[in-house]
Design a protein around this motif. Structure first.
Motif, PDB file in Angstrom:
ATOM      1  N   ALA A 110       0.862  -1.185   0.000  1.00  0.00           N
ATOM      2  CA  ALA A 110       0.000   0.000   0.000  1.00  0.00           C
ATOM      3  C   ALA A 110       0.894   1.229   0.000  1.00  0.00           C
ATOM      4  O   ALA A 110       1.851   1.301   0.771  1.00  0.00           O
ATOM      5  CB  ALA A 110      -0.908  -0.007   1.223  1.00  0.00           C
ATOM      6  N   VAL A 111       0.589   2.178  -0.881  1.00  0.00           N
ATOM      7  CA  VAL A 111       1.386   3.392  -1.022  1.00  0.00           C
ATOM      8  C   VAL A 111       0.441   4.582  -1.157  1.00  0.00           C
ATOM      9  O   VAL A 111      -0.767   4.422  -1.324  1.00  0.00           O
ATOM     10  CB  VAL A 111       2.323   3.324  -2.247  1.00  0.00           C
ATOM     11  CG1 VAL A 111       3.319   2.177  -2.117  1.00  0.00           C
ATOM     12  CG2 VAL A 111       1.530   3.190  -3.537  1.00  0.00           C
ATOM     13  N   SER A 112       1.023   5.764  -1.114  1.00  0.00           N
ATOM     14  CA  SER A 112       0.211   6.955  -1.338  1.00  0.00           C
ATOM     15  C   SER A 112       0.929   7.892  -2.288  1.00  0.00           C
ATOM     16  O   SER A 112       2.156   7.857  -2.424  1.00  0.00           O
ATOM     17  CB  SER A 112      -0.086   7.659  -0.013  1.00  0.00           C
ATOM     18  OG  SER A 112       1.104   8.155   0.560  1.00  0.00           O
ATOM     19  N   ILE A 117      -4.551   7.023  -2.437  1.00  0.00           N
ATOM     20  CA  ILE A 117      -4.013   5.897  -1.680  1.00  0.00           C
ATOM     21  C   ILE A 117      -4.189   4.695  -2.596  1.00  0.00           C
ATOM     22  O   ILE A 117      -5.274   4.465  -3.140  1.00  0.00           O
ATOM     23  CB  ILE A 117      -4.745   5.698  -0.348  1.00  0.00           C
ATOM     24  CG1 ILE A 117      -4.497   6.913   0.551  1.00  0.00           C
ATOM     25  CG2 ILE A 117      -4.304   4.408   0.328  1.00  0.00           C
ATOM     26  CD1 ILE A 117      -5.321   6.944   1.797  1.00  0.00           C
ATOM     27  N   LYS A 131      -8.077  10.567  -2.919  1.00  0.00           N
ATOM     28  CA  LYS A 131      -8.249  11.274  -1.646  1.00  0.00           C
ATOM     29  C   LYS A 131      -9.408  12.254  -1.689  1.00  0.00           C
ATOM     30  O   LYS A 131     -10.117  12.417  -0.699  1.00  0.00           O
ATOM     31  CB  LYS A 131      -6.954  11.984  -1.260  1.00  0.00           C
ATOM     32  CG  LYS A 131      -5.850  11.025  -0.867  1.00  0.00           C
ATOM     33  CD  LYS A 131      -4.562  11.763  -0.537  1.00  0.00           C
ATOM     34  CE  LYS A 131      -3.456  10.794  -0.155  1.00  0.00           C
ATOM     35  NZ  LYS A 131      -2.185  11.480   0.091  1.00  0.00           N
ATOM     36  N   ILE A 142      -6.742   4.649   6.104  1.00  0.00           N
ATOM     37  CA  ILE A 142      -5.307   4.453   6.340  1.00  0.00           C
ATOM     38  C   ILE A 142      -5.078   3.575   7.566  1.00  0.00           C
ATOM     39  O   ILE A 142      -4.247   2.666   7.553  1.00  0.00           O
ATOM     40  CB  ILE A 142      -4.581   5.808   6.483  1.00  0.00           C
ATOM     41  CG1 ILE A 142      -4.599   6.546   5.143  1.00  0.00           C
ATOM     42  CG2 ILE A 142      -3.147   5.614   6.962  1.00  0.00           C
ATOM     43  CD1 ILE A 142      -4.130   7.985   5.220  1.00  0.00           C
ATOM     44  N   VAL A 154       3.480  -1.240   3.908  1.00  0.00           N
ATOM     45  CA  VAL A 154       2.705   0.005   3.937  1.00  0.00           C
ATOM     46  C   VAL A 154       3.629   1.208   3.874  1.00  0.00           C
ATOM     47  O   VAL A 154       4.461   1.411   4.760  1.00  0.00           O
ATOM     48  CB  VAL A 154       1.816   0.074   5.201  1.00  0.00           C
ATOM     49  CG1 VAL A 154       1.018   1.369   5.228  1.00  0.00           C
ATOM     50  CG2 VAL A 154       0.884  -1.129   5.266  1.00  0.00           C
ATOM     51  N   ILE A 156       2.490   4.730   3.331  1.00  0.00           N
ATOM     52  CA  ILE A 156       1.448   5.750   3.150  1.00  0.00           C
ATOM     53  C   ILE A 156       1.787   6.973   3.997  1.00  0.00           C
ATOM     54  O   ILE A 156       2.039   6.870   5.191  1.00  0.00           O
ATOM     55  CB  ILE A 156       0.049   5.208   3.558  1.00  0.00           C
ATOM     56  CG1 ILE A 156      -0.344   4.041   2.668  1.00  0.00           C
ATOM     57  CG2 ILE A 156      -0.975   6.315   3.486  1.00  0.00           C
ATOM     58  CD1 ILE A 156      -1.652   3.386   3.042  1.00  0.00           C
ATOM     59  N   SER A 158       0.185  10.611   5.103  1.00  0.00           N
ATOM     60  CA  SER A 158      -1.115  11.304   5.188  1.00  0.00           C
ATOM     61  C   SER A 158      -1.035  12.517   4.363  1.00  0.00           C
ATOM     62  O   SER A 158      -1.708  13.207   3.909  1.00  0.00           O
ATOM     63  CB  SER A 158      -1.448  11.663   6.608  1.00  0.00           C
ATOM     64  OG  SER A 158      -1.478  10.520   7.401  1.00  0.00           O
TER      65      SER A 158
END
Length: 158
Positions: A110-112, A117, A131, A142, A154, A156, A158
């Motif tokens: 999982a990435v952002s 996301i 988003k 998240i 992960v 991610i 914010s």
């Protein structure tokens, strides 16, 4: 349990494609080579290298832009919103009569990005959570992802 309805637009798909491509070996090598050609042009004062470097740097984002637009227009699954349910079992994606569950333990990573996301269900396939469409659910999404996937998968912000 978290429920979201998301309509994937061309910009969302383009954001995913850019992130995916530029984090692959081919994307990194192509960008590096294009930048080196431009530096070589400056050092040797040969304008042909600037042109080649610019082509190397601009070709990939342009083709990804065109491909994302075409894919959104031609793929029926992008015409209607996708319904996501995130729970302890995984992520269930449904649209109309079709539904599929992706268990957390099978998630790849999982990435952002600044825009989305992205939860990879395999090395090349992913679910995209724009988003701007998540409203007040971004933080809980998240948290759900971080709770059910191992920390090494992960990435991610914010």
């Amino acid at each position: 349990m978290i429920e979201l309805d998301v309509k994937i637009e061309a910009g969302d798909l383009y954001d995913y494609m850019l992130r995916h491509t530029y984090n692959s070996a081919a994307g990194i090598i192509g960008s590096t080579f294009g930048a080196l050609l431009i530096l070589l042009a400056i050092g040797t004062q040969r304008p042909a290298f600037i042109v080649l470097g610019a082509i190397m740097l601009l070709y990939l984002p342009w083709t990804l832009f065109i491909r994302s637009r075409k894919q959104v227009l031609s793929n029926p699954s992008f015409r209607e919103p996708l319904h996501y349910v995130l729970d302890d079992a995984g992520i269930t994606i449904s649209q109309g009569e079709d539904s599929v569950l992706f268990p957390w333990e099978e998630m790849y990573r999982a990435v952002s990005t600044g825009r989305s996301i992205i939860v990879y269900t395999s090395r090349v396939n992913a679910t995209i959570f724009p988003k701007r469409q998540m409203e007040d659910k971004k933080t809980v999404v998240i948290e759900m992802i971080a709770t059910h996937m191992t920390p090494d998968k992960v990435k991610i912000r914010s």
